[in-house]
Design a protein around this motif. Structure first.
Motif, PDB file in Angstrom:
ATOM      1  N   UNK A 145       0.834  -1.204   0.000  1.00  0.00           N
ATOM      2  CA  UNK A 145       0.000   0.000   0.000  1.00  0.00           C
ATOM      3  C   UNK A 145       0.870   1.257   0.000  1.00  0.00           C
ATOM      4  N   UNK A 146       1.948   1.247   0.787  1.00  0.00           N
ATOM      5  CA  UNK A 146       2.835   2.402   0.851  1.00  0.00           C
ATOM      6  C   UNK A 146       3.501   2.663  -0.502  1.00  0.00           C
ATOM      7  N   UNK A 147       4.012   1.600  -1.136  1.00  0.00           N
ATOM      8  CA  UNK A 147       4.714   1.791  -2.410  1.00  0.00           C
ATOM      9  C   UNK A 147       3.752   2.214  -3.514  1.00  0.00           C
ATOM     10  N   UNK A 148       2.498   1.762  -3.449  1.00  0.00           N
ATOM     11  CA  UNK A 148       1.502   2.198  -4.434  1.00  0.00           C
ATOM     12  C   UNK A 148       1.229   3.693  -4.294  1.00  0.00           C
ATOM     13  N   UNK A 149       1.139   4.177  -3.057  1.00  0.00           N
ATOM     14  CA  UNK A 149       0.939   5.616  -2.822  1.00  0.00           C
ATOM     15  C   UNK A 149       2.113   6.428  -3.345  1.00  0.00           C
ATOM     16  N   UNK A 150       3.341   5.914  -3.156  1.00  0.00           N
ATOM     17  CA  UNK A 150       4.518   6.623  -3.654  1.00  0.00           C
ATOM     18  C   UNK A 150       4.534   6.669  -5.176  1.00  0.00           C
ATOM     19  N   UNK A 151       4.129   5.582  -5.797  1.00  0.00           N
ATOM     20  CA  UNK A 151       4.071   5.564  -7.265  1.00  0.00           C
ATOM     21  C   UNK A 151       3.066   6.596  -7.770  1.00  0.00           C
ATOM     22  N   UNK A 152       1.915   6.665  -7.126  1.00  0.00           N
ATOM     23  CA  UNK A 152       0.888   7.631  -7.544  1.00  0.00           C
ATOM     24  C   UNK A 152       1.371   9.068  -7.353  1.00  0.00           C
ATOM     25  N   UNK A 153       2.062   9.335  -6.239  1.00  0.00           N
ATOM     26  CA  UNK A 153       2.565  10.695  -5.999  1.00  0.00           C
ATOM     27  C   UNK A 153       3.640  11.067  -7.017  1.00  0.00           C
ATOM     28  N   UNK A 154       4.474  10.105  -7.409  1.00  0.00           N
ATOM     29  CA  UNK A 154       5.498  10.382  -8.418  1.00  0.00           C
ATOM     30  C   UNK A 154       4.877  10.626  -9.784  1.00  0.00           C
ATOM     31  N   UNK A 155       3.801   9.938 -10.089  1.00  0.00           N
ATOM     32  CA  UNK A 155       3.116  10.176 -11.361  1.00  0.00           C
ATOM     33  C   UNK A 155       2.555  11.598 -11.403  1.00  0.00           C
ATOM     34  N   UNK A 156       1.977  12.043 -10.288  1.00  0.00           N
ATOM     35  CA  UNK A 156       1.469  13.418 -10.212  1.00  0.00           C
ATOM     36  C   UNK A 156       2.619  14.413 -10.382  1.00  0.00           C
ATOM     37  N   UNK A 157       3.745  14.167  -9.715  1.00  0.00           N
ATOM     38  CA  UNK A 157       4.903  15.049  -9.828  1.00  0.00           C
ATOM     39  C   UNK A 157       5.466  15.043 -11.239  1.00  0.00           C
ATOM     40  N   UNK A 158       5.496  13.884 -11.871  1.00  0.00           N
ATOM     41  CA  UNK A 158       5.984  13.797 -13.254  1.00  0.00           C
ATOM     42  C   UNK A 158       5.100  14.614 -14.189  1.00  0.00           C
ATOM     43  N   UNK A 159       3.788  14.567 -13.997  1.00  0.00           N
ATOM     44  CA  UNK A 159       2.874  15.376 -14.824  1.00  0.00           C
ATOM     45  C   UNK A 159       3.135  16.864 -14.628  1.00  0.00           C
ATOM     46  N   UNK A 160       3.452  17.260 -13.382  1.00  0.00           N
ATOM     47  CA  UNK A 160       3.738  18.676 -13.110  1.00  0.00           C
ATOM     48  C   UNK A 160       5.010  19.114 -13.822  1.00  0.00           C
ATOM     49  N   UNK A 161       6.043  18.278 -13.770  1.00  0.00           N
ATOM     50  CA  UNK A 161       7.299  18.619 -14.450  1.00  0.00           C
ATOM     51  C   UNK A 161       7.094  18.643 -15.967  1.00  0.00           C
ATOM     52  N   UNK A 162       6.291  17.730 -16.487  1.00  0.00           N
ATOM     53  CA  UNK A 162       6.007  17.725 -17.922  1.00  0.00           C
ATOM     54  C   UNK A 162       5.279  19.007 -18.339  1.00  0.00           C
ATOM     55  N   UNK A 163       4.381  19.492 -17.495  1.00  0.00           N
ATOM     56  CA  UNK A 163       3.709  20.759 -17.804  1.00  0.00           C
ATOM     57  C   UNK A 163       4.698  21.923 -17.772  1.00  0.00           C
ATOM     58  N   UNK A 164       5.646  21.886 -16.825  1.00  0.00           N
ATOM     59  CA  UNK A 164       6.684  22.920 -16.775  1.00  0.00           C
ATOM     60  C   UNK A 164       7.537  22.864 -18.032  1.00  0.00           C
ATOM     61  N   UNK A 165       7.842  21.649 -18.490  1.00  0.00           N
ATOM     62  CA  UNK A 165       8.609  21.502 -19.731  1.00  0.00           C
ATOM     63  C   UNK A 165       7.825  22.041 -20.919  1.00  0.00           C
ATOM     64  N   UNK A 166       6.540  21.782 -20.948  1.00  0.00           N
ATOM     65  CA  UNK A 166       5.701  22.328 -22.021  1.00  0.00           C
ATOM     66  C   UNK A 166       5.647  23.850 -21.960  1.00  0.00           C
ATOM     67  N   UNK A 167       5.680  24.406 -20.732  1.00  0.00           N
ATOM     68  CA  UNK A 167       5.640  25.864 -20.576  1.00  0.00           C
ATOM     69  C   UNK A 167       6.900  26.524 -21.117  1.00  0.00           C
ATOM     70  N   UNK A 168       7.997  25.760 -21.266  1.00  0.00           N
ATOM     71  CA  UNK A 168       9.237  26.304 -21.838  1.00  0.00           C
ATOM     72  C   UNK A 168       9.172  26.408 -23.361  1.00  0.00           C
ATOM     73  N   UNK A 169       8.233  25.693 -23.967  1.00  0.00           N
ATOM     74  CA  UNK A 169       8.209  25.610 -25.423  1.00  0.00           C
ATOM     75  C   UNK A 169       7.879  26.950 -26.081  1.00  0.00           C
ATOM     76  N   UNK A 170       6.896  27.683 -25.549  1.00  0.00           N
ATOM     77  CA  UNK A 170       6.511  28.943 -26.176  1.00  0.00           C
ATOM     78  C   UNK A 170       7.609  29.995 -26.072  1.00  0.00           C
ATOM     79  N   UNK A 171       8.215  30.247 -24.875  1.00  0.00           N
ATOM     80  CA  UNK A 171       9.350  31.183 -24.822  1.00  0.00           C
ATOM     81  C   UNK A 171      10.498  30.758 -25.733  1.00  0.00           C
ATOM     82  N   UNK A 172      10.777  29.464 -25.777  1.00  0.00           N
ATOM     83  CA  UNK A 172      11.854  28.997 -26.647  1.00  0.00           C
ATOM     84  C   UNK A 172      11.487  29.201 -28.114  1.00  0.00           C
TER      85      UNK A 172
END
Length: 395
Positions: free
Chosen positions: A74-101
């Protein structure tokens, strides 16, 4: 023994003493067999009772480890889910770099349309280049974070897989041991597997090794949980810093664009003056080349007459084919005309080359004037307007 002696024995009848001994031996063997059966039955019941106690203890051990594994799962499943949420946030930040670039690259690409003399490393170019490199560094860092998060998710899923596999095996083992605890000789129902599977498996492990397998899976899961927490803290720090750096550089680039406009206008005026003088010289060189070509055509007419005379004189009778003064004069005339024509053709080629150079200069000046006007449009209109709506946001 002879045939007569055998006939005498058969006539005497069976050996009753021998038969009696054989019967007594048979009765003793039957009694011994009954005692053996009773002893084996008692031993079997005693061993089955001991096996039932061991199986019960084994089932309790499996249930305990199953509970520990389920909690960690149960603990490792929660960590996987939290990392997926964090990965989506970083991917959105990466997408936000595209327009200035994209805006920065558009400015750099538009400024590349200037002439080679315009493509100097001026202040605007330097700021745009630093802006591009800064955004690319940020994007590369964010991409690396996404890879690290993905790798951590993979490690967490690996730990999850081994725990799930361990749980599945323990569930199956518990079911088998439960069946074994309930199994009696009356419930076999002609099962032949008991005798076939009586031998120990090739990959059998000791009880200590069996317990260590689950401990290793639990330890690995705990390690990945700690690594996940460290990675989360790193990602939060990087997101805050990169947004601040991009905002600073973007504003610095906007300030540098106005400096280059006055220099472009001055250079454009000077090139327009040179273009006017070059066009006048091109007209003069064109007239010179036309005059040379006209002279060559007239000279070729004289050469044609001399060559026709030589051709006609070659038809004289054999005895008349002498190299007289007229023949020598005609040959000299052909040579002289040919030499003069070659000189004038050389002059035409030189005139063409000079005209080509002048036209090349004219084309170059026109192109540069066009590029100067385009550069002025790029810096003052295109780049300024395209950069105005871009806002660097916090990630």
């Amino acid at each position: 023994m002879s045939m007569d002696e055998q006939n005498l024995d058969q006539a005497a009848g069976p050996n009753l003493m021998s038969i009696e001994r054989k019967r007594n031996h048979s009765e003793l063997f039957i009694e011994e067999s009954k005692r053996l059966i009773m002893e084996c039955e008692k031993a079997s019941k005693r061993m089955q009772h001991n096996a039932d106690k061991r199986l019960d203890q084994r089932v309790r051990d499996i249930r305990f480890l199953k509970k520990e594994l389920e909690i960690k799962l149960e603990e490792i499943i929660l960590e996987i889910e939290s990392l997926i949420v964090l990965s989506n946030r970083v991917e959105k930040a990466l997408e936000a770099c595209q327009e200035p670039l994209r805006v920065t690259m558009v400015c750099l690409e538009e400024r590349k349309k200037r002439s080679h003399r315009e493509k100097q490393h001026d202040e605007v170019y330097g700021e745009l280049l630093m802006e591009k490199e800064g955004i690319e560094r940020t994007a590369a860092l964010l991409h690396k974070l996404i890879e690290q998060i993905g790798e951590q998710i993979r490690l967490n899923r690996s730990a999850k897989y081994h725990i799930e596999k361990d749980l599945k095996e323990k569930f199956e083992a518990q079911g088998i041991d439960d069946c074994c605890a309930l199994m009696t000789r009356h419930s076999l129902n002609n099962h032949q597997m008991a005798s076939e599977n009586a031998a120990l498996p090739i990959m059998a492990v000791t009880p200590k090794e069996w317990e260590n397998i689950s401990d290793i899976n639990l330890t690995k899961a705990e390690e990945q949980k700690a690594n996940t927490l460290s990675l989360k803290a790193l990602v939060e720090s990087v997101l805050d810093q990169t947004a601040s750096d991009m905002q600073f550089q973007f504003h610095a680039t906007v300030t540098a664009f106005a400096v280059n406009i006055r220099e472009i206008k001055d250079a454009k005026n000077k090139m327009e003056d040179h273009l006017s003088r070059i066009m006048t010289e091109c007209n003069c060189q064109q007239r010179n080349m036309d005059e040379l070509l006209q002279a060559i055509r007239e000279k070729e007419n004289f050469l044609s007459v001399a060559e026709a005379r030589l051709s006609l004189r070659s038809q004289r009778p054999g005895k008349e084919q002498c190299h007289d003064p007229a023949q020598a004069m005609l040959l000299a005339e052909v040579q002289e005309h040919t030499s003069q024509i070659n000189k004038m053709r050389t002059a035409v080629a030189q005139s063409e080359e000079k005209l080509r150079i002048l036209v090349s200069c004219q084309v170059e000046l026109k192109e540069n004037i066009k590029i100067k006007a385009n550069s002025l449009y790029i810096d003052e209109v295109v780049c300024t307007n395209i950069r105005r709506p871009v806002i660097i946001q916090n990630f």
